[in-house]
Each structure stands twice: as C-alpha cells, then as structure tokens.
Design a protein around this motif. Structure first.
Motif, short mmCIF file in Angstrom:
data_model
loop_
_atom_site.label_atom_id
_atom_site.label_comp_id
_atom_site.label_asym_id
_atom_site.label_seq_id
_atom_site.Cartn_x
_atom_site.Cartn_y
_atom_site.Cartn_z
N THR A 21 1.39 -19.43 0.78
CA THR A 21 1.59 -19.99 0.00
C THR A 21 2.26 -18.62 -1.60
O THR A 21 2.42 -17.65 -0.83
CB THR A 21 0.45 -20.69 -0.67
OG1 THR A 21 -0.24 -19.05 -0.97
CG2 THR A 21 0.37 -21.38 0.19
N SER A 22 2.87 -19.25 -1.96
CA SER A 22 3.15 -18.46 -3.23
C SER A 22 2.10 -17.22 -3.17
O SER A 22 2.46 -16.10 -3.74
CB SER A 22 3.09 -18.60 -4.47
OG SER A 22 4.53 -19.58 -4.66
N ALA A 23 0.69 -17.65 -4.08
CA ALA A 23 -0.07 -16.08 -3.96
C ALA A 23 -0.46 -15.32 -2.59
O ALA A 23 -0.31 -14.79 -3.16
CB ALA A 23 -1.72 -17.20 -3.96
N GLN A 24 -0.31 -15.94 -1.47
CA GLN A 24 -0.48 -15.47 -0.20
C GLN A 24 0.69 -14.10 -0.40
O GLN A 24 0.52 -13.11 0.38
CB GLN A 24 -0.02 -15.99 0.94
CG GLN A 24 -1.86 -17.04 0.99
CD GLN A 24 -1.70 -18.02 1.85
OE1 GLN A 24 -0.64 -18.44 2.43
NE2 GLN A 24 -2.40 -18.15 2.85
N ARG A 25 1.85 -14.86 -0.58
CA ARG A 25 2.55 -14.20 -0.63
C ARG A 25 2.89 -12.52 -0.78
O ARG A 25 2.85 -11.75 -0.96
CB ARG A 25 4.29 -15.15 -0.95
CG ARG A 25 4.49 -15.84 0.32
CD ARG A 25 6.66 -16.13 0.23
NE ARG A 25 6.63 -17.02 0.86
CZ ARG A 25 8.07 -17.30 0.88
NH1 ARG A 25 8.39 -17.19 -0.37
NH2 ARG A 25 8.10 -19.28 1.08
N ALA A 26 2.29 -13.43 -2.39
CA ALA A 26 2.06 -12.23 -3.58
C ALA A 26 1.43 -11.00 -3.57
O ALA A 26 1.42 -9.87 -2.88
CB ALA A 26 1.98 -12.68 -4.77
N GLU A 27 0.57 -11.42 -1.88
CA GLU A 27 -1.19 -10.57 -1.92
C GLU A 27 -0.04 -9.45 -1.31
O GLU A 27 -1.04 -8.48 -0.72
CB GLU A 27 -2.24 -11.21 -1.64
CG GLU A 27 -3.69 -10.49 -1.19
CD GLU A 27 -3.95 -10.31 -1.94
OE1 GLU A 27 -4.65 -8.79 -2.45
OE2 GLU A 27 -4.36 -10.75 -3.44
N PHE A 28 0.18 -10.40 0.41
CA PHE A 28 0.84 -9.72 1.14
C PHE A 28 1.76 -8.72 0.70
O PHE A 28 1.51 -7.12 1.12
CB PHE A 28 1.04 -10.49 2.28
CG PHE A 28 2.30 -9.98 3.07
CD1 PHE A 28 1.18 -9.11 4.15
CD2 PHE A 28 3.26 -9.78 3.47
CE1 PHE A 28 1.91 -8.81 5.52
CE2 PHE A 28 3.93 -9.44 4.63
CZ PHE A 28 2.94 -8.35 5.35
N LEU A 29 2.34 -8.51 -0.27
CA LEU A 29 3.88 -7.61 -0.48
C LEU A 29 2.38 -6.81 -1.55
O LEU A 29 3.61 -5.62 -1.00
CB LEU A 29 5.23 -8.72 -1.61
CG LEU A 29 5.91 -10.01 -0.57
CD1 LEU A 29 6.39 -10.07 -1.72
CD2 LEU A 29 6.44 -8.19 0.40
N CYS A 30 1.84 -7.02 -1.98
CA CYS A 30 1.27 -6.01 -2.84
C CYS A 30 0.66 -5.28 -1.94
O CYS A 30 0.73 -4.04 -1.91
CB CYS A 30 0.80 -6.27 -4.08
SG CYS A 30 1.12 -7.42 -5.42
N GLY A 31 -0.06 -5.19 -1.37
CA GLY A 31 -0.42 -5.14 -0.40
C GLY A 31 0.13 -4.21 0.78
O GLY A 31 0.20 -2.65 0.94
N LEU A 32 1.61 -4.35 1.08
CA LEU A 32 2.70 -3.91 2.18
C LEU A 32 3.28 -2.11 0.93
O LEU A 32 2.97 -1.79 1.21
CB LEU A 32 3.98 -4.79 2.14
CG LEU A 32 3.86 -5.23 3.71
CD1 LEU A 32 4.82 -6.05 3.57
CD2 LEU A 32 3.29 -4.58 4.08
N LEU A 33 3.48 -2.56 -0.79
CA LEU A 33 4.10 -1.46 -1.72
C LEU A 33 2.77 -0.53 -1.77
O LEU A 33 3.20 0.56 -1.59
CB LEU A 33 3.59 -3.24 -2.84
CG LEU A 33 5.42 -2.91 -2.57
CD1 LEU A 33 5.21 -4.15 -4.03
CD2 LEU A 33 6.18 -3.05 -2.52
N LEU A 35 0.91 0.41 1.09
CA LEU A 35 1.54 1.28 1.87
C LEU A 35 2.55 2.48 1.77
O LEU A 35 3.01 2.97 2.74
CB LEU A 35 1.43 0.42 2.96
CG LEU A 35 0.65 -0.59 3.94
CD1 LEU A 35 0.62 -0.69 4.72
CD2 LEU A 35 -1.55 0.20 3.35
N CYS A 36 3.15 2.19 0.81
CA CYS A 36 5.03 2.37 0.79
C CYS A 36 4.57 4.16 0.00
O CYS A 36 3.07 4.27 -0.34
CB CYS A 36 5.63 1.71 0.08
SG CYS A 36 5.69 0.68 1.01
N VAL A 37 5.45 5.14 1.11
CA VAL A 37 5.17 6.06 -0.34
C VAL A 37 6.04 6.61 -1.14
O VAL A 37 7.56 5.41 -1.39
CB VAL A 37 5.68 7.46 0.77
CG1 VAL A 37 4.41 7.58 2.43
CG2 VAL A 37 7.36 7.11 1.04
#
Length: 188
Positions: A21-33, A35-37
C-alpha cells in the motif's frame, strides 16, 4: 548488485514493492533512506529532484497552499474524505523546513482519537483506512515535524494500526466461527 548476491532478486523486490500500500511503501522507503550514507542521499536527492521537476508546474499552486498555515488551518474536519485528500497532498508538498505549517497539520492530526471515539469513524472502509495510514505514516516521517511531534504521530499511527488489527481479527474470527459449525476460535 542485488542479483549477484543470490539471496534477493531485483524483479522479486519490484513485484513485492508494487504490491504494498502507499503507506507501506512510504514507510519502507524512509527506512531504506535511513540506511544510506550522506553521499548516497545526495545522489538520490538529485534523482528525486529531477523526477519531481516534471510535475513542478502542475503542482505549483497546491504547493503554495500546502506551505501556507492559513490555508492549512481550514482543513480541520478529518472525517471528510475531501479534507483527508487535501491533507495528504499538503503533507506530500510540505517544505522540509516549514515548522509553522507542520504545527498546523500536527494540531489537526492529533485529534484523531477524538474523531474515532466520538464520531465512530469507520476505519474498516478500505479507502478511509488507507488514507489514515498514509496520513500518519507521512506525518511521522516528515522532516518538517519536530522529534516530539513525530513521536506523538507515530503513537497515533500505532493506535490506528491496533484498531484496524482488532477489527480485522474480529471480522476474521466471526468468519471462522460462521464457517466452522459455530465453534469459537481466537484470532491470533
């Protein structure tokens, strides 16, 4: 490369991500970001900037409204689907440093428990459920909100998720009771 590691295949990740869902995508992408340097974040920021530039003119007026506390202060009736849609657009277009507008949105969103309890807002409607989950996911991850505001919004997101889980559990339990000769089974 993701594919060369053998554990995860890019196409599988794309398929999985597209089913969220859109909410799950946003949450996942924020989590990935998270982790980025910093250098990766700057590169990704450039890519996002380029993609966003394509829609700049069509979203310009909405962005001005989204960053104007006076315009946002009129969006208080969170039980109205049109208001929720405008709040979603406002959160998407809110500037990362606009604390004043974020404060207005925060005051609107923190009345959710009153709305649910006093107005009996039906969160089990798929569209309403998705809007509330997306609203609070976006707000709890948005950089314009203070740490404290994000924590409160995260708690409210958790409360909404708990309410939805209980309702789904109750509905599943009811369905199981109907299907299995009237026996009661607990939803786990």
């Amino acid at each position: 490369m993701v594919e060369s590691q053998g554990c995860v295949h890019r196409e599988g990740v794309y398929r999985w991500f597209s089913s969220l869902t859109s909410a799950q995508r946003a949450e996942f992408l924020c989590g990935l970001l998270d982790l980025c340097v910093p250098i990766e974040l700057r590169f990704l920021g450039s890519c996002l900037e380029d993609l966003a530039r394509k829609d700049y003119h069509s979203l310009r007026d909405a962005e001005i409204k989204a960053n104007n506390p006076t315009d946002l202060s009129g969006l208080t009736n969170i039980t109205d689907e049109v208001v929720r849609s405008k709040l979603l657009v406002s959160l998407a277009l809110l500037g990362s440093d606009n604390r004043e507008a974020a404060g207005v949105l925060y005051r609107t969103l923190t009345h959710i428990d009153t709305v649910i309890n006093n107005y009996g807002l039906a969160l089990n409607d798929g569209r309403t459920e998705e809007q509330f989950l997306l609203l609070f996911t976006m707000a709890s991850n948005h950089p314009a909100f203070s740490f404290h505001q994000k924590q409160v919004l995260r708690q409210q997101l958790s409360q909404i998720q708990d309410i939805l889980q209980v309702r789904k559990c109750t509905n599943n339990s009811f369905t199981v009771r109907k299907l299995v000769c009237g026996r009661n089974y607990q939803c786990i």
